[in-house]
Motif scaffolding. Sequence first.
Motif, PDB file in Angstrom:
ATOM      1  N   ASP A 187       0.828  -1.208   0.000  1.00 44.32           N
ATOM      2  CA  ASP A 187       0.000   0.000   0.000  1.00 44.32           C
ATOM      3  C   ASP A 187       0.863   1.259   0.000  1.00 44.32           C
ATOM      4  O   ASP A 187       0.558   2.229  -0.699  1.00 44.32           O
ATOM      5  N   ARG A 188       1.922   1.246   0.798  1.00 42.10           N
ATOM      6  CA  ARG A 188       2.775   2.433   0.834  1.00 42.10           C
ATOM      7  C   ARG A 188       3.487   2.657  -0.493  1.00 42.10           C
ATOM      8  O   ARG A 188       3.601   3.785  -0.981  1.00 42.10           O
ATOM      9  N   LEU A 189       3.953   1.583  -1.111  1.00 42.12           N
ATOM     10  CA  LEU A 189       4.642   1.712  -2.390  1.00 42.12           C
ATOM     11  C   LEU A 189       3.672   2.113  -3.505  1.00 42.12           C
ATOM     12  O   LEU A 189       4.069   2.768  -4.466  1.00 42.12           O
ATOM     13  N   VAL A 190       2.404   1.759  -3.361  1.00 46.46           N
ATOM     14  CA  VAL A 190       1.389   2.217  -4.306  1.00 46.46           C
ATOM     15  C   VAL A 190       1.160   3.719  -4.123  1.00 46.46           C
ATOM     16  O   VAL A 190       1.074   4.477  -5.101  1.00 46.46           O
ATOM     17  N   ARG A 191       1.044   4.170  -2.867  1.00 41.07           N
ATOM     18  CA  ARG A 191       0.830   5.601  -2.624  1.00 41.07           C
ATOM     19  C   ARG A 191       2.008   6.428  -3.126  1.00 41.07           C
ATOM     20  O   ARG A 191       1.838   7.550  -3.600  1.00 41.07           O
ATOM     21  N   ALA A 192       3.197   5.864  -3.029  1.00 39.84           N
ATOM     22  CA  ALA A 192       4.388   6.562  -3.510  1.00 39.84           C
ATOM     23  C   ALA A 192       4.574   6.417  -5.015  1.00 39.84           C
ATOM     24  O   ALA A 192       5.533   6.939  -5.572  1.00 39.84           O
ATOM     25  N   ARG A 193       3.666   5.697  -5.684  1.00 37.42           N
ATOM     26  CA  ARG A 193       3.701   5.457  -7.122  1.00 37.42           C
ATOM     27  C   ARG A 193       4.967   4.721  -7.562  1.00 37.42           C
ATOM     28  O   ARG A 193       5.453   4.912  -8.670  1.00 37.42           O
ATOM     29  N   ILE A 194       5.484   3.902  -6.676  1.00 36.42           N
ATOM     30  CA  ILE A 194       6.550   2.982  -7.061  1.00 36.42           C
ATOM     31  C   ILE A 194       5.918   1.747  -7.681  1.00 36.42           C
ATOM     32  O   ILE A 194       6.443   1.168  -8.630  1.00 36.42           O
ATOM     33  N   LEU A 195       4.767   1.351  -7.148  1.00 42.08           N
ATOM     34  CA  LEU A 195       3.902   0.364  -7.778  1.00 42.08           C
ATOM     35  C   LEU A 195       2.701   1.108  -8.357  1.00 42.08           C
ATOM     36  O   LEU A 195       2.040   1.857  -7.641  1.00 42.08           O
ATOM     37  N   LEU A 196       2.443   0.924  -9.637  1.00 42.48           N
ATOM     38  CA  LEU A 196       1.352   1.614 -10.317  1.00 42.48           C
ATOM     39  C   LEU A 196       0.173   0.663 -10.489  1.00 42.48           C
ATOM     40  O   LEU A 196       0.341  -0.476 -10.949  1.00 42.48           O
ATOM     41  N   ARG A 197      -0.986   1.120 -10.113  1.00 38.63           N
ATOM     42  CA  ARG A 197      -2.186   0.287 -10.213  1.00 38.63           C
ATOM     43  C   ARG A 197      -2.512  -0.050 -11.663  1.00 38.63           C
ATOM     44  O   ARG A 197      -2.226   0.716 -12.578  1.00 38.63           O
ATOM     45  N   THR A 198      -3.135  -1.201 -11.837  1.00 39.38           N
ATOM     46  CA  THR A 198      -3.686  -1.597 -13.133  1.00 39.38           C
ATOM     47  C   THR A 198      -5.175  -1.843 -12.938  1.00 39.38           C
ATOM     48  O   THR A 198      -5.722  -1.619 -11.856  1.00 39.38           O
TER      49      THR A 198
END
Length: 259
Positions: A187-198
């Motif tokens: 979740d944190r890496l998603v918020r930081a846009r290191i992981l991008l949602r699909t």
Amino acid sequence: MSDTTPAPVDDTAGFADTAEVDDFGTVPQDEVRDETSFALFEGDEGRLDEPQRRAFVALLRHTYVSARTHADEWRAVLDAEAQLRSRLNDLFLELHVDRDREVAWKRQARSESQRRAFPTLLRDVPYTREETIVLVWLRMRLRADTRPGPDQVVVDRSEILGHVAGFLPAGSTDRTRDEARVASAVDRLVRARILLRTSDPDRFRVASVVEVLLPLERLLELDTWLRTATSDGGEVVDGAAPGLQAEPADTDDEGEPAA
């Protein structure tokens, strides 16, 4: 016989729909629009135009700005790099632009003198154990991938969980707690846009910005640290990797496209 008397001449002809002329036939100064002004509201004395201001705000709000996550702001960064760098410098921040990876980010400026400390707007928040493990794995995945173009590597949530599980103690029985920690890291890496949602909530694209966060020499150092910590005690101890710092993650999803 026709009337050939000249008609009265209107001295104000040609000024209609503009401004009232004064006694000298000139437009009053306060009625002339300053075409060089970037004012967007009453009392606005800013010297950036609207696209540049939006890019400036995006740089302040987010961990980074990229051609993928903020296309308009990225173009503004390229067009006004010097102006934006100057505005950030006024806040004791530095602007970094990687044109090859199409990403721009800020960093806290550091004084060269130990006797001077700059006021800070950013907090250095260390990555947790799970976040560090995931970051190193994501960087390894990017390094191994040879496909052209940014953000091409896709990972599944189950892959992430399985990888982190290899660094947990062999006798761990609290699977729910372990999975919760991994979920929090994701979740944190998603918020930081290191992981991008699909479009699939359990699949993510890996942002190429992770190469900026973990250059090759840092990657090798952390990989060694993880392997040593795991082999010595069977698990990576709680806490962050030494020296690996992160800025606060984003708190909104503005500008983040679904792939």
